[in-house]
Design a protein around this motif. Structure first.
Motif, mmCIF file in Angstrom:
data_model
loop_
_atom_site.group_PDB
_atom_site.id
_atom_site.type_symbol
_atom_site.label_atom_id
_atom_site.label_comp_id
_atom_site.label_asym_id
_atom_site.label_seq_id
_atom_site.Cartn_x
_atom_site.Cartn_y
_atom_site.Cartn_z
ATOM 1 N N TYR A 10 0.854 -1.198 0.000
ATOM 2 C CA TYR A 10 0.000 0.000 0.000
ATOM 3 C C TYR A 10 0.885 1.243 0.000
ATOM 4 N N GLU A 11 0.688 2.082 -1.000
ATOM 5 C CA GLU A 11 1.449 3.333 -1.126
ATOM 6 C C GLU A 11 2.958 3.082 -1.000
ATOM 7 N N ASP A 12 3.440 2.138 -1.788
ATOM 8 C CA ASP A 12 4.868 1.809 -1.870
ATOM 9 C C ASP A 12 5.436 1.202 -0.592
ATOM 10 N N ARG A 13 4.567 0.839 0.344
ATOM 11 C CA ARG A 13 5.039 0.189 1.566
ATOM 12 C C ARG A 13 4.578 -1.266 1.566
ATOM 13 N N GLU A 14 5.511 -2.167 1.841
ATOM 14 C CA GLU A 14 5.205 -3.587 1.856
ATOM 15 C C GLU A 14 5.070 -4.089 3.288
ATOM 16 N N LEU A 15 4.033 -4.878 3.517
ATOM 17 C CA LEU A 15 3.849 -5.551 4.802
ATOM 18 C C LEU A 15 4.022 -7.040 4.538
ATOM 19 N N SER A 16 5.082 -7.617 5.104
ATOM 20 C CA SER A 16 5.376 -9.024 4.847
ATOM 21 C C SER A 16 4.323 -9.921 5.501
#
Length: 512
Positions: free
Chosen positions: A22-28
Motif C-alpha cells: 500500500y502506497e509503496d510500503r510492503e507488509l510481509s
C-alpha cells in the motif's frame, strides 16, 4: 475450521513475501500475521470472546485486513460496513448486529458517536489518531493471540443486504462458506492464484466480492494484495502498469472508466481479468479487450452465496453468459412452482426472436457457500429457501435461462433492485427517506439506464401542496442522508403516480 488458519499457513510458508502493498510500503506475511495476532489479543484483553461482533467501517486499507483476520483469529464475527454510510444507516446496522467494537477513520467517528447510546458499541478504534477511544496502533496488544478453533458452521462474517422492504438484513456467512468460496474463486484463474501474483484490490472490502475474491483468495495463496481505497481510473491504470499487477477483479463501471481514460498503458503483465457485481455490457468487454489485449471474463454471485456461484473459465468463455456453476455447487432454473425450465440448445439467444417467458425462470443454487441464513429474520429465511429431497435451494431472485452446455444467462431481476456501479440499491429505502421530506406527498424510485454505472437511481415525486423544494433540493436532501451511490441522480416532479386499484405503484409505467 477457522478460515484464517490458511492465512497462517501462507505466512509460515512465505514469511518474507509481501502480503499487502500500500502506497509503496510492503507488509510481509510474517509482519501481517503478527499484527493480526496482536489485534486478536487486544480484543481478548478487553474481555471480548468468541462470537463478539466487530464492525469494520473502513475503505480498502491494510488495517481492514488486520482487523478482519485478527477478529476471526480469536473467534469473533466481522460486521463489514460501507464507509459511505452515515448516521441513519449505521444506527440500524450497529443496533441490529450488536457490534461492540467499531474500527474506522477519524473523519467517520462523527457518524458513530451519536448512536453509541442506542447500541452495544463499547470501543471505537480510529486509524491514525485518537478521534475515537483509541488509535489503531494504540489498540494493538504487545502479545499475539493464537488461532482459536471454530466449527465449520460457526458464523465468521455478517455483511448486510436489503430486501424489497429496504430493511437491511444481516447475512450469516460461516467459516466454511467463506473458505470454500475463496478456494473456489481461485479455480477460474489459470493454474490458480500463485505466490508470485500481484492482485489489484480495488473492489471494496466491505463488499463480499472484494472480501472473498480479492483479499482472502490472495492471502490464502501467499500472493500480494494491493488495496486501493478510492477509485480513480488513471491512478489505478498507472498502478497496474508500474507494479506489473497480474490479476484484476472489478465491476463493469470500472472497466468502462478504464476504456474511456486517455493515454497509453501497458497491461501486458495481466494474466487474468474478471468482471462481476452487475451485468457486463458487451461493448465494454469488446472495447477493453481491444485496447489492452486482455481477455475479460464475467462471473456471478450474491452476498448470500459468499459470493461466487458462476464463472467463465479461460478457454471456456461464452460472451453474454455468467458462465458455468462452480465445481461442487448445484444450479437450476425453475418456475414459480419449482419445476425445472428446460435448457435452450445454445446461448446466448436473440431475445428479439424468442419468447423469454418460455425459456426463463428463477435461478436457484445449493452448495457449501450458501449462507446459514439471515440474522434473526425467520420469515425472510423461510422465503429464501426451498428444501427438496434433502437439498436446500437458495432463491437468488434473478431471472435466467441456461443452455445444454451448462452456461447460464441473466435476463432480469425478479425484484425491483437497482444495481449501480456494482452496488445494490433498494428503492424502498430511498422512498422511505423521501416520504420524510415535508415537501413530498408521494414518491417512487426506479432504476434507469446509465452509460457508466449500468443503472442509476431516479425518483418520481408528487410535491405536497405549497411545496417550495426544487428537484435539486430533493437530491441534496437525499445525498446528505444516504450513501452517495444511493441518492437519486434524477428527480422528476409529477402530478400523480400510476397505481393499481390496490394502491401499488406500477413502476413499469415509470420506466417507459
Amino acid at each position: 475450521m477457522n478460515l484464517v488458519e490458511t492465512v497462517g499457513e501462507a505466512a509460515a510458508a512465505h514469511p518474507e513475501r509481501p502480503a499487502i502493498v500500500y502506497e509503496d510500503r510492503e507488509l510481509s506475511y510474517e509482519a501481517f500475521w503478527t499484527r493480526a495476532g496482536q489485534f486478536a489479543q487486544a480484543l481478548v484483553d478487553r474481555g471480548l470472546g468468541a462470537g463478539t461482533r466487530v464492525a469494520v467501517y473502513l475503505p480498502n486499507l491494510p488495517q481492514f485486513a488486520t482487523a478482519f483476520h485478527g477478529t476471526l483469529r480469536m473467534g469473533g464475527v466481522i460486521v463489514p460496513m460501507n464507509p459511505q454510510y452515515k448516521r441513519r444507516e449505521l444506527e440500524h446496522l450497529l443496533g441490529d448486529s450488536g457490534a461492540e467494537v467499531v474500527v474506522t477513520l477519524p473523519d467517520l467517528v462523527q457518524h458513530v458517536e451519536p448512536v453509541r447510546d442506542d447500541t452495544n458499541v463499547e470501543h471505537v478504534v480510529s486509524i491514525g489518531d485518537d478521534a475515537g477511544d483509541v488509535s489503531f496502533e494504540g489498540f494493538l496488544a504487545d502479545d499475539t493471540h493464537p488461532v482459536v478453533d471454530r466449527d465449520d458452521d460457526d458464523v465468521a462474517c455478517q455483511p448486510y443486504t436489503s430486501g424489497t422492504t429496504g430493511t437491511p438484513k444481516g447475512v450469516l456467512l460461516t467459516h466454511e462458506n467463506l473458505h470454500w468460496d475463496a478456494d473456489a474463486a481461485l479455480d477460474p484463474v489459470p493454474g490458480g492464484v500463485q505466490p508470485e501474483d500481484r492482485h489489484l484490490g480495488v473492489l471494496p472490502l466491505f463488499h463480499i466480492y472484494g472480501m472473498t475474491v480479492t483479499m482472502n483468495a490472495t492471502l490464502f495463496a501467499g500472493a500480494a494484495y494491493y488495496p486501493v481505497p478510492e477509485w480513480n481510473a488513471k491512478e489505478v491504470m498507472e498502478l497496474i502498469e508500474d507494479e506489473e499487477l497480474t490479476l484484476i477483479h472489478a465491476v463493469p463501471a470500472m472497466y468502462n472508466d478504464m476504456v474511456n481514460e486517455p493515454g497509453d498503458y501497458d497491461f501486458s503483465s495481466v494474466r487474468f481479468a474478471n468482471s462481476g457485481g452487475s451485468a457486463l455490457p458487451m461493448e465494454v468487454l469488446r472495447a477493453f479487450e481491444d485496447r489492452f489485449d486482455v481477455d475479460l471474463h464475467e462471473g456471478y454471485g450474491l452476498t448470500e452465496t459468499s459470493p461466487v456461484t458462476h464463472a467463465n473459465r479461460v478457454g471456456e468463455r461464452r460472451a453474454g453468459s455468467i458462465g458455468r456453476a462452480l465445481d461442487g455447487l448445484q444450479a437450476r432454473v425453475v418456475t414459480d412452482d419449482f419445476e425445472d425450465v428446460p435448457p435452450v440448445e445454445e446461448g446466448p439467444v436473440d431475445e428479439s426472436e424468442v419468447d423469454l417467458s418460455e425459456i426463463t425462470g428463477e435461478l436457484v443454487v445449493a452448495g457449501p457457500n450458501v449462507m446459514k441464513g439471515y440474522f434473526e429474520r425467520p420469515q425472510a429465511n423461510e422465503e429464501a429457501f426451498t428444501v427438496e429431497d434433502g437439498t436446500r435451494w437458495f432463491h437468488t431472485g434473478d431471472m435466467a435461462y441456461h443452455d445444454e452446455d451448462g452456461f447460464y444467462y441473466l435476463v432480469d431481476r425478479k425484484k425491483h433492485m437497482i444495481v449501480t456501479g456494482g452496488y445494490n440499491v433498494y428503492p424502498r429505502e430511498v422512498e422511505e427517506l423521501l416520504f420524510e421530506h415535508p415537501d413530498v406527498k408521494d414518491a417512487a424510485v426506479v432504476g434507469i439506464p446509465d452509460d457508466r454505472r449500468g443503472e442509476t437511481v431516479k425518483a418520481f415525486v408528487v410535491p405536497a401542496p405549497d411545496a417550495t423544494a426544487s428537484p435539486e433540493d430533493i437530491k441534496q436532501y437525499c445525498l446528505e442522508r444516504l450513501a452517495a451511490y444511493k441518492h437519486p441522480r434524477e428527480v422528476e416532479f409529477v402530478d400523480e403516480l400510476p397505481r393499481t386499484t390496490t394502491g401499488k405503484v406500477q413502476k413499469f409505467e415509470l420506466n417507459d
